[in-house]
Design an enzyme around this catalytic site. Structure first.
Site, short mmCIF file in Angstrom:
data_model
loop_
_atom_site.label_atom_id
_atom_site.label_comp_id
_atom_site.label_asym_id
_atom_site.label_seq_id
_atom_site.Cartn_x
_atom_site.Cartn_y
_atom_site.Cartn_z
N ARG A 106 -93.00 22.78 -82.99
CA ARG A 106 -92.14 21.64 -82.69
C ARG A 106 -92.66 20.36 -83.33
NH1 ARG A 106 -89.68 23.94 -77.83
NH2 ARG A 106 -88.08 22.59 -76.99
N ARG B 72 -85.41 14.69 -74.45
CA ARG B 72 -85.69 15.91 -75.22
C ARG B 72 -85.00 15.86 -76.58
NH1 ARG B 72 -83.71 20.02 -70.98
NH2 ARG B 72 -83.99 21.59 -72.58
N LYS C 14 -81.31 29.06 -79.35
CA LYS C 14 -82.50 29.77 -79.83
C LYS C 14 -82.84 30.96 -78.93
CE LYS C 14 -85.16 26.10 -79.45
NZ LYS C 14 -84.19 25.13 -78.91
N ARG D 126 -82.86 25.27 -64.76
CA ARG D 126 -84.11 24.58 -65.10
C ARG D 126 -84.10 23.14 -64.60
NH1 ARG D 126 -84.99 25.81 -71.38
NH2 ARG D 126 -85.80 23.69 -71.22
N ARG E 131 -76.11 25.53 -68.42
CA ARG E 131 -77.03 26.67 -68.59
C ARG E 131 -77.64 27.13 -67.27
NH1 ARG E 131 -81.74 26.32 -72.96
NH2 ARG E 131 -82.17 24.28 -72.04
#
Ligand code: ADP
Ligand code: ADP
Ligand code: ZN
Length: 214
Positions: free
Chosen positions: A88, A172, A13, A161, A127
């Protein structure tokens, strides 16, 4: 133009929202980035947010809704915006519908990025991003052109992160399937849902998205 990018954590996203921001001059509204900025500020609210985010659970609907309500009223949203990470939950989606009606705007497209859970774990664990400008990278799928130097701003500092770890990722993903996935049907019923193959390479996903919005 108002767009939503919908998809599980790690689906791409943020990556696609950045493309859309650069190419089409739309404001990129990432609720994850907004919340991380609050955490970084060290405020009392930031400390509470950090706890929720590190557990992989969702932040309170009412807080998220007021955050977005204030954000879309800012001048840079006049030409349109891309929502990355919001809504969400069904409550957030319904609040968004109402708040856009109030200002006489509407959503043109909700673009669902479809990616398998196994691929998501791989994407999230590799990431990282530029500590200065936020440009996103990946250990295997998107390396800077020059090793250790950000393509966009030249910085040599990068960060990962805190919630991109195996345990938090599992919750998550659970939160996504339980609370966010129902939005696919909500937007399909409104007639504005389009799905793209998020397993494809970044450029190909971008091409598919452009095919939907142009
Ligand atoms: P990802 O890019 O992996 O999908 P985000 O950066 O969007 O993750 O979000 C990180 C965390 O911030 C979420 O796990 C959640 O705790 C919180 N968060 C972000 N957006 C929302 C939202 N719209 N509603 C509730 N919580 C949110
Ligand atoms: P999200 O915002 O949905 O959580 P990101 O855009 O941050 O997802 O992407 C997660 C990670 O996967 C990043 O490291 C990014 O560089 C990488 N990535 C994004 N899109 C693709 C893709 N189509 N193929 C492979 N890796 C991707
Ligand atoms: Zn940078």
């Amino acid at each position: 133009m108002q767009l939503i990018l919908l998809g599980p954590p790690g689906a791409g996203k943020g990556t696609q929202a950045s493309f859309l921001e650069q190419e089409h001059g739309l404001a990129k509204l990432s609720t994850g980035d907004m919340l991380r900025a609050e955490v970084k500020s060290g405020s009392e609210l930031g400390q509470e947010l950090q706890e929720v985010m590190s557990s992989g659970k969702l932040v309170d609907d009412s807080l998220m809704i007021s955050l977005i309500r204030e954000r879309i009223a800012k001048p840079d949203c006049e030409r349109g915006f891309i929502l990355d990470g919001f809504p969400r939950t069904l409550a957030q989606a319904e609040a968004l519908t109402t708040m856009l009606e109030e200002v006489d705007r509407r959503l043109q497209h909700v673009i669902e990025l479809k990616v398998d859970d196994e691929a998501l774990v791989e994407r999230i664990s590799g990431r990282y991003s530029c500590a200065k400008c936020g440009e996103g990278y990946h250990d295997s799928f998107k390396l800077p052109k020059q090793d250790g130097v950000c393509d966009k701003c030249g910085s040599t500092e990068f960060s990962r992160r805190a919630d991109d770890n195996a345990e938090t990722v599992a919750s998550r993903l659970d939160a996504y399937h339980a609370q966010t996935e129902p939005l696919v049907a909500y937007y399909r019923d409104l007639g504005i849902l389009a799905s793209v193959d998020g397993m494809a390479e970044m450029d190909e996903v971008q091409r598919q998205i452009n095919g939907i919005i142009l």
